[in-house]
Design a protein around this motif. Structure first.
Motif, short mmCIF file in Angstrom:
data_model
loop_
_atom_site.label_atom_id
_atom_site.label_comp_id
_atom_site.label_asym_id
_atom_site.label_seq_id
_atom_site.Cartn_x
_atom_site.Cartn_y
_atom_site.Cartn_z
N ILE A 28 28.43 52.15 -15.84
CA ILE A 28 28.44 51.15 -16.92
C ILE A 28 28.31 49.77 -16.30
N ASN A 29 27.33 49.02 -16.76
CA ASN A 29 27.14 47.64 -16.30
C ASN A 29 27.20 46.72 -17.50
N LYS A 30 28.15 45.79 -17.47
CA LYS A 30 28.28 44.79 -18.53
C LYS A 30 27.78 43.46 -18.01
N PHE A 31 26.72 42.95 -18.64
CA PHE A 31 26.10 41.70 -18.23
C PHE A 31 26.76 40.53 -18.96
N TYR A 32 26.88 39.42 -18.27
CA TYR A 32 27.47 38.23 -18.89
C TYR A 32 26.85 36.97 -18.30
N LYS A 54 11.49 43.46 -13.76
CA LYS A 54 12.49 43.27 -12.71
C LYS A 54 13.25 44.58 -12.50
N GLU A 55 13.54 44.87 -11.24
CA GLU A 55 14.38 46.02 -10.93
C GLU A 55 15.83 45.62 -11.10
N LEU A 56 16.51 46.26 -12.05
CA LEU A 56 17.90 45.90 -12.32
C LEU A 56 18.85 46.53 -11.31
N PHE A 57 18.66 47.83 -11.04
CA PHE A 57 19.56 48.54 -10.14
C PHE A 57 18.79 49.56 -9.32
N SER A 58 19.37 49.88 -8.18
CA SER A 58 18.88 50.96 -7.35
C SER A 58 20.09 51.81 -6.96
N PHE A 59 20.01 53.13 -7.22
CA PHE A 59 21.14 54.01 -6.99
C PHE A 59 20.85 54.97 -5.83
N ASN A 60 21.85 55.78 -5.53
CA ASN A 60 21.70 56.82 -4.52
C ASN A 60 21.36 58.16 -5.15
N SER A 61 21.15 58.16 -6.46
CA SER A 61 20.78 59.38 -7.18
C SER A 61 19.84 59.00 -8.32
N GLU A 114 18.21 38.01 -23.35
CA GLU A 114 17.12 38.10 -22.38
C GLU A 114 17.51 37.45 -21.06
N SER A 115 18.20 36.33 -21.14
CA SER A 115 18.63 35.63 -19.93
C SER A 115 19.64 36.47 -19.15
N ARG A 116 20.50 37.19 -19.86
CA ARG A 116 21.47 38.05 -19.16
C ARG A 116 20.77 39.17 -18.40
N TRP A 117 19.75 39.78 -19.03
CA TRP A 117 19.03 40.84 -18.34
C TRP A 117 18.34 40.32 -17.09
N LYS A 118 17.85 39.09 -17.14
CA LYS A 118 17.14 38.53 -15.99
C LYS A 118 18.11 38.11 -14.88
N GLY A 119 19.37 37.87 -15.24
CA GLY A 119 20.33 37.39 -14.26
C GLY A 119 20.95 38.52 -13.45
N ASP A 120 21.86 38.15 -12.56
CA ASP A 120 22.50 39.11 -11.66
C ASP A 120 24.01 39.15 -11.86
N ARG A 121 24.48 38.63 -12.99
CA ARG A 121 25.92 38.60 -13.23
C ARG A 121 26.31 39.78 -14.12
N PHE A 122 27.06 40.70 -13.58
CA PHE A 122 27.51 41.85 -14.35
C PHE A 122 28.75 42.45 -13.69
N LYS A 123 29.50 43.20 -14.50
CA LYS A 123 30.64 43.96 -14.02
C LYS A 123 30.30 45.44 -14.08
N GLU A 124 30.75 46.17 -13.08
CA GLU A 124 30.39 47.57 -12.95
C GLU A 124 31.61 48.47 -13.12
#
Length: 566
Positions: free
Chosen positions: A562-566, A532-539, A214-224
């Protein structure tokens, strides 16, 4: 101001202070004796006052013969000769008990000291304390009370005493806390079991892992990262431990390696875009706008045939594999059940390499991730590098490649409009469509059970588990339903500005994708408070799937992000 008798009692030789105030204050005992004397005289009169004074020095061990302040005068002998002790006898009695009274008071003071120590010292430093209010209550009631505390407080109270520590280590307690935090309210009454991966873990550790997620989803740390290879909108997505499976508007399905992010092979053959797919035990089923459903053997990279040339009268929008059955929904307003055991047990081999090569020359498809784009022959599946070869399938012009099994559906369920989403669990089938309702069916009896209405426009996505159903709609809202009661809408989640095209939820974590080009995270126990809004894309987002730390989204720009949260 000190009392009038302070000087008198402060001169006692055995009076002293230590770390516990009042533990050796004998004034209180003497004042209690005076009070008892007053009460005794008020009750029996001054006639027996001398008896009280005689017995006062040793109020616990005085014989009734000399009169106890608590004994009634009626117990005295009527003989005057036997009722009076000689002066010498009384004197000897007093001197004998004076020394005993001193030691008795000292013993009482020691006991008083222990009582005060138990009252003043925290239990952590007082192992002699045997009873607390926790030990008085039944353990079930105690754990029920503690389970309503925030988990941070539960972690804190374990340091209060050994009893609290042992209670906070109970697995049943942490199981209840887990349910309160990570189970939607209607599902808390259901039997909660550990997953296969966590079967050996304590519920405290399972709670910790879920809280970290849950804490990972709330955070902003991820690799794309991205999967690039399709040439049209990615409409369908499936994820397992080793592979990613995608279906696209470009009429193909691709299989990707999750570690290398490379395409392992491409499956082609549909005339029109692939709208949906599902994978079970290395068997993939794909549904297309060409009205057909095709079965693929992923281990060999081959097609196992088609159910029939026209599975539905119109587009196949959704499907799910359950054992040897496929359940499909279509824009022809029907849901059909198919038995594919015949296809799964089919042992007919594909044509040999020479025949296949000739048929494939006109159907080669370029794949940017293929090791060799020039197709010369079918790969040998026994070769270790065959996974890097672009495996191509042909279209229906080669009838030997695609066996038409001419299956007939075993059950058919009807909507009033296009069926866009469905799910099957056990004997329960739920389907949603453009008629703005979710229909619940019993597969055993083929009878409708319930109709859930509330959305203002068509339903595009649904998922149910236990007593909870979550639906996403073209009306931009997400609704949460309690299946225990008819048409019971628990909450309506608002946050998107476009059609909610896809969703997935697990426990209390809900992730939704929309035409408004955003992906949102929700906590189902807190409505709007935890969103929370996780991402906003151009499509726009057409499909998504997530695991403990990975979120994959199929986009209308032909990519898979692909987004990997950590």
């Amino acid at each position: 101001m000190l009392g009038p008798d302070f000087q008198k009692y402060s001169n006692q030789s055995n009076y002293h202070f230590d770390s516990f105030p009042y533990e050796n204050s004998y004034e209180e005992e003497e004042y209690q004796d005076k009070y008892k004397e007053i009460v005794f005289r008020d009750k029996w009169g001054s006639k027996y006052g001398n008896q009280f004074q005689t017995s006062a020095p040793n109020k616990r061990n005085v014989s009734k013969k000399i009169g106890s302040p608590l004994s009634s005068p009626t117990f005295k002998s009527s003989s005057s000769s036997s009722s009076h002790l000689s002066t010498s006898s009384i004197s000897n009695y007093n001197s004998h008990h004076k020394h005993h009274h001193y030691h008795h008071k000292k013993k009482d003071s020691t006991k008083l000291k222990e009582i005060i120590k138990n009252l003043l010292l925290p239990n952590k430093f007082n192992p002699m304390k045997k009873t607390t209010f926790i030990s008085i209550l039944p353990i079930e009631i105690t754990m029920k009370i503690i389970s309503y505390l925030p988990f941070q407080d539960v972690l804190s109270i374990q340091f209060v005493c050994s009893e609290w520590y042992l209670i906070t280590r109970e697995e049943v307690l942490w199981k209840t806390i887990y349910q309160n935090y990570f189970q939607v309210y209607p599902n808390r009454e259901l039997l909660l079991k550990k997953s296969e991966k966590s079967s050996q873990l304590h519920w405290r550790e399972i709670f910790k892992q879920q809280h970290e997620r849950e804490s990972r989803w709330k955070g902003d740390r991820f690799k794309e990262a991205h999967l690039i290879g399709h040439t049209g909108t990615v409409w369908a997505l499936h994820l397992d431990d080793e592979r990613v499976y995608t279906g696209s508007f470009d009429k193909t399905a691709k299989v990707w390696d999750t570690k290398t992010k490379k395409c392992r092979f491409t499956l082609a053959g549909h005339y029109y875009p692939i709208q949906c797919l599902d994978v079970k035990n290395n068997i993939m089923a794909t549904g297309s706008l060409d009205n057909s459903i095709r079965i693929w053997d992923l281990e060999k990279g081959k097609s196992k045939g088609i159910l029939t040339t026209r599975a539905h009268n119109f587009d196949v929008f959704c499907l799910q594999q359950i054992g040897d059955q496929i359940i499909s929904g279509s824009s022809d307003s029907t849901v059909k059940v198919w038995n594919i055991s015949e296809i799964l047990n089919d042992t007919i081999e594909i044509p040999d390499a020479d025949e296949e090569e000739e048929a494939l020359q006109d159907n080669v498809m370029n794949d940017p991730f293929a090791v060799n784009n020039s197709f010369t022959s079918l790969p040998d599946i026994n070769e270790p590098d065959h996974v890097h070869t672009n495996i191509i399938s042909v279209n229906d012009k080669t009838s030997t490649r695609y066996r038409n099994h001419n299956l007939t559906s075993t059950q058919t369920f009807k909507h009033q409009s296009c069926v866009t989403c469905l799910q099957v669990y056990g004997n329960i089938l739920m389907s949603g469509g453009s008629d703005r309702v979710v229909r619940v069916w019993d597969l055993n009896t083929s009878q409708p059970i319930q109709i859930l209405s509330g959305h203002n426009e068509g339903i595009r996505a649904l998922q149910f588990n236990g007593n909870v159903l979550v639906t996403g709609s073209d009306d931009t809202t997400v609704r949460v339903w309690d299946l225990r009661s008819k048409n019971s809408n628990i909450s309506t989640l608002r946050g998107h500005n476009g059609s909610v095209r896809c969703l997935q939820w697990d426990g209390t974590t809900l992730i939704t994708g929309s035409n408004d080009q955003s992906v949102r995270w929700w906590n189902l126990n807190y409505d709007y408070d935890q969103s929370k809004e996780l991402f906003s894309f151009n499509s726009s987002i057409s499909c998504l799937q997530f695991t403990d730390s990975i979120l994959m989204c199929g986009l209308s720009d032909s990519k898979v992000q692909i987004n990997k949260f950590y």
